[in-house]
Design a protein around this motif. Structure first.
Motif, mmCIF file in Angstrom:
data_model
loop_
_atom_site.group_PDB
_atom_site.id
_atom_site.type_symbol
_atom_site.label_atom_id
_atom_site.label_comp_id
_atom_site.label_asym_id
_atom_site.label_seq_id
_atom_site.Cartn_x
_atom_site.Cartn_y
_atom_site.Cartn_z
ATOM 1 N N UNK A 290 0.843 -1.194 0.000
ATOM 2 C CA UNK A 290 0.000 0.000 0.000
ATOM 3 C C UNK A 290 0.877 1.241 0.000
ATOM 4 N N UNK A 291 0.369 2.295 -0.625
ATOM 5 C CA UNK A 291 1.068 3.569 -0.621
ATOM 6 C C UNK A 291 0.125 4.639 -0.079
ATOM 7 N N UNK A 292 0.501 5.891 -0.251
ATOM 8 C CA UNK A 292 -0.344 6.972 0.238
ATOM 9 C C UNK A 292 -1.434 7.351 -0.759
ATOM 10 N N UNK A 293 -1.462 6.687 -1.907
ATOM 11 C CA UNK A 293 -2.538 6.901 -2.884
ATOM 12 C C UNK A 293 -3.221 5.554 -3.132
ATOM 13 N N UNK A 294 -4.518 5.562 -3.440
ATOM 14 C CA UNK A 294 -5.247 4.296 -3.571
ATOM 15 C C UNK A 294 -4.751 3.447 -4.741
ATOM 16 N N UNK A 295 -4.499 2.174 -4.460
ATOM 17 C CA UNK A 295 -4.166 1.209 -5.510
ATOM 18 C C UNK A 295 -5.024 -0.039 -5.294
ATOM 19 N N UNK A 296 -5.345 -0.765 -6.368
ATOM 20 C CA UNK A 296 -6.232 -1.937 -6.248
ATOM 21 C C UNK A 296 -5.501 -3.155 -5.721
ATOM 22 N N UNK A 297 -5.250 -3.183 -4.422
ATOM 23 C CA UNK A 297 -4.434 -4.250 -3.845
ATOM 24 C C UNK A 297 -5.108 -5.612 -3.977
ATOM 25 N N UNK A 298 -6.323 -5.777 -3.456
ATOM 26 C CA UNK A 298 -6.982 -7.085 -3.489
ATOM 27 C C UNK A 298 -7.306 -7.491 -4.923
ATOM 28 N N UNK A 299 -7.898 -6.572 -5.676
ATOM 29 C CA UNK A 299 -8.228 -6.896 -7.057
ATOM 30 C C UNK A 299 -7.005 -7.142 -7.904
ATOM 31 N N UNK A 300 -5.890 -6.478 -7.573
ATOM 32 C CA UNK A 300 -4.672 -6.637 -8.360
ATOM 33 C C UNK A 300 -4.137 -8.058 -8.273
ATOM 34 N N UNK A 301 -4.136 -8.645 -7.089
ATOM 35 C CA UNK A 301 -3.640 -10.021 -6.938
ATOM 36 C C UNK A 301 -4.408 -10.978 -7.838
ATOM 37 N N UNK A 302 -5.716 -10.774 -7.902
ATOM 38 C CA UNK A 302 -6.569 -11.621 -8.722
ATOM 39 C C UNK A 302 -6.305 -11.377 -10.215
ATOM 40 N N UNK A 303 -6.253 -10.103 -10.595
ATOM 41 C CA UNK A 303 -6.120 -9.769 -12.008
ATOM 42 C C UNK A 303 -4.751 -10.152 -12.552
ATOM 43 N N UNK A 304 -3.698 -9.972 -11.759
ATOM 44 C CA UNK A 304 -2.351 -10.370 -12.200
ATOM 45 C C UNK A 304 -2.340 -11.846 -12.587
ATOM 46 N N UNK A 305 -2.948 -12.681 -11.750
ATOM 47 C CA UNK A 305 -2.927 -14.122 -12.024
ATOM 48 C C UNK A 305 -3.805 -14.496 -13.215
ATOM 49 N N UNK A 306 -4.912 -13.802 -13.382
ATOM 50 C CA UNK A 306 -5.736 -14.057 -14.566
ATOM 51 C C UNK A 306 -4.974 -13.719 -15.841
ATOM 52 N N UNK A 307 -4.304 -12.561 -15.858
ATOM 53 C CA UNK A 307 -3.532 -12.171 -17.047
ATOM 54 C C UNK A 307 -2.350 -13.110 -17.259
ATOM 55 N N UNK A 308 -1.688 -13.476 -16.168
ATOM 56 C CA UNK A 308 -0.546 -14.380 -16.278
ATOM 57 C C UNK A 308 -0.984 -15.725 -16.849
ATOM 58 N N UNK A 309 -2.096 -16.245 -16.346
ATOM 59 C CA UNK A 309 -2.602 -17.504 -16.879
ATOM 60 C C UNK A 309 -2.927 -17.408 -18.354
ATOM 61 N N UNK A 310 -3.547 -16.287 -18.774
ATOM 62 C CA UNK A 310 -3.896 -16.117 -20.181
ATOM 63 C C UNK A 310 -2.648 -16.101 -21.060
ATOM 64 N N UNK A 311 -1.590 -15.419 -20.596
ATOM 65 C CA UNK A 311 -0.345 -15.373 -21.370
ATOM 66 C C UNK A 311 0.289 -16.759 -21.453
ATOM 67 N N UNK A 312 0.290 -17.484 -20.348
ATOM 68 C CA UNK A 312 0.854 -18.842 -20.356
ATOM 69 C C UNK A 312 0.066 -19.749 -21.304
ATOM 70 N N UNK A 313 -1.236 -19.577 -21.377
ATOM 71 C CA UNK A 313 -2.022 -20.361 -22.326
ATOM 72 C C UNK A 313 -1.657 -20.001 -23.762
ATOM 73 N N UNK A 314 -1.498 -18.719 -24.039
ATOM 74 C CA UNK A 314 -1.106 -18.302 -25.387
ATOM 75 C C UNK A 314 0.246 -18.896 -25.753
#
Length: 555
Positions: A290-314
């Motif tokens: 976390x920083x002093x400005x809002x970032x999507x911490x919980x959603x980011x963990x989920x989205x990173x893995x979804x994108x990573x999985x999609x790239x690995x499938x490609x």
């Protein structure tokens, strides 16, 4: 005003020493609600200076510290008790808490550190029209600031469209603050973010660039502005500048998961899949800081893995993709996108029993869902259960007539059965829905079966053009080799078969056809070696045995 204001105030009053409400809207029910909860209420006229209402509250505080909450904020009794203990031990310290901005979409939930607890002193006054700040006053009095991992939940963002409405409302105030000389990085980032949300993208880009170029010590704001600028440049279509800005953000903070994800996602869109894999893998490993400005911490963990999985499938690494999807489900068992992606990856990885178990759970929750039906069809197809696959693909097509994957696989099934005319019909329907490389490969296969070799090569040439920068559909190189060999271009066919084997590994029939190329090129020893290797992979393979027989007859 939210409906349960009284209950929340009563909960605070039961734990805090004193609760003060400053009401800026005399026409709503705040005074009645607050008085019924047994707290003190003061009115403050609505104005352009939102810091004034907070300072009005500070005027009335009788305790050593003040915890500042908005009307849609909530802190649990447990965290409030823990906060009282911290304040009692550090009487001259201010405290930053974790503020979680909740949303109807779990992927857009953000969190950050915010200064919410301050020692009450006459010199400590809020300033600013929007997102009022007290840190400058604390810096002037050299008050220390400590972070404690206690949570304030901000629920105002749950309301659809609220963020955009607030951005429009705040824009003029933020512009005025900047024009008045408040040129700090945090304010510039807030203005850039508000302009972006309000649709003023050119202004957002200019202000974000200005923020990145400031010589400020607020590195959190500069980093957030750089990531925002990268997204804005990408939206404008300047991929090169977006990549440069995001690479600089990654260099500035290599452990920033959000920066790594943003760069990786850009590279994925640009078809640089090895680069995307590198950055997304780094984002997956980075701490969600976390920083002093809002970032999507919980959603980011989920989205990173979804994108990573999609790239690995490609990249044709479905087993590794399945690992990324399982990680999501370990923390969010009911995530539908990850569940479906996991089934798809397991099917491609050949883990059919596990895919079936996962699919059974999906089917229980999603009866007559076209995506689930399509996954079941893919599993039947992979297992060579042709009748079941045909029935399920037909059902999926009926449920979703716009899905091109169903007619594509119905074409594959018809081609397996030698019904070329029906295969063409299905492939043509898929082609009308989407000009995808996989559809072109299917059409090329049908044309090869019909003897239309030149037409098949035209389809495959289109596939190579479409897949520039990304892996080809399975079998493309082998099919090109087959077509080239049939028109006498044995050396070109050899290269195509070798590329297939290099990318996808041993395949007895492809090795045998490669040996045919060597025989056509008058390289009998290489041909003999190839036929023998093919027979090791698949003993009794007729075409390899015939090739060896032909070599023996010549010798």
């Amino acid at each position: 005003m939210f409906a349960n204001l009284a209950s929340r105030l009563a909960e605070l009053a039961a734990t805090a020493d004193d609760v003060i409400v400053v009401d800026t809207d005399p026409d709503d029910a705040t005074p009645v609600e607050a008085c019924s909860a047994g707290v003190r209420v003061y009115e403050y006229p609505r104005s352009d200076d939102s810091a004034g209402a907070r300072n009005r509250a500070l005027d009335e505080v009788r305790t050593s510290h003040a915890l500042c909450l908005d009307v849609t904020d909530h802190i649990s009794a447990r965290d409030l008790t823990a906060l009282r203990k911290e304040v009692g031990q550090r009487t001259s310290t201010a405290f930053e808490l974790i503020v979680v901005n909740e949303s109807g979409d779990p992927n857009t939930v953000t969190s950050c550190w915010q200064l919410r607890v301050v020692p009450v002193r006459p010199e400590h006054r809020f300033e600013g029209r929007v997102h009022e700040r007290i840190r400058p006053a604390l810096e002037r009095t050299r008050t220390s600031v400590m972070r404690v991992p206690l949570v304030v939940r901000h629920t105002g963002s749950r309301e659809p469209g609220r963020a955009i409405r607030e951005a429009h409302r705040h824009l003029d105030h933020l512009r005025r603050e900047v024009d008045e000389g408040r040129d700090d990085a945090g304010l510039l980032y807030e203005l850039a973010q508000a302009a972006s949300q309000a649709g003023h993208l050119d202004e957002a880009r200019r202000v974000a660039q200005r923020c990145v170029e400031t010589q400020s010590s607020d590195v959190d704001a500069i980093q957030a502005a750089a990531i925002l600028l990268g997204h804005l440049e990408l939206e404008r279509g300047d991929t090169a500048k977006a990549e440069r800005v995001l690479r600089e953000a990654v260099q500035r903070r290599p452990d920033d998961a959000f920066a790594r994800f943003s760069l990786g996602d850009l590279l994925r869109r640009a078809n640089d899949f090895p680069g995307a894999l590198r950055e997304l893998t780094a984002a997956r490993a980075a701490p969600l800081r976390r920083s002093s400005v809002p970032v999507p911490v919980a959603g980011l963990a989920r989205t990173v893995r979804l994108r990573l999985g999609a790239v690995l499938e490609i990249l044709d690494r479905p087993a590794e993709a399945a690992v990324a999807y399982r990680e999501i489900l370990d923390d969010w068992p009911d995530e539908p996108g990850a569940s479906r992606a996991l089934v798809r990856a397991l099917i491609r990885a050949g883990a059919w029993d596990e895919a079936e178990r996962q699919l059974t759970r999906l089917a229980d929750d999603s009866a007559e869902d076209p995506d689930v039906t399509l996954l079941a069809a893919h599993l039947a197809f992979a297992r060579n259960h042709e009748e079941e696959a045909a029935r399920l693909f037909a059902r999926a097509l009926k449920l979703d007539p716009e899905n091109w994957a169903a007619p594509l696989h119905l074409g594959h099934l018809a081609l397996r059965q030698g019904d070329i005319s029906t295969a063409f019909d299905h492939y043509s329907r898929a082609r009308a829905l989407a000009d995808e490389p996989e559809v072109r490969v299917g059409l090329a296969a049908a044309r090869l079966e019909q003897g239309e070799i030149r037409e098949a090569l035209d389809e495959l040439e289109a596939v190579f053009d479409q897949c520039s920068g990304r892996p080809l559909p399975r079998g493309t190189e082998a099919m090109a080799g087959e077509a080239l060999l049939r028109i006498g271009r044995a050396d070109d066919a050899r290269r195509a078969f070798e590329r297939h084997l290099e990318r996808l590994g041993p395949d007895a029939r492809v090795v045998s056809r490669l040996a045919d190329c060597y025989r056509e090129l008058d390289a009998p020893e290489a041909a003999r070696f190839g036929y023998e290797e093919a027979l090791k992979l698949e003993p009794g393979l007729p075409e390899a045995a015939r090739g060896l027989g032909a070599l023996d007859a010549v010798s």
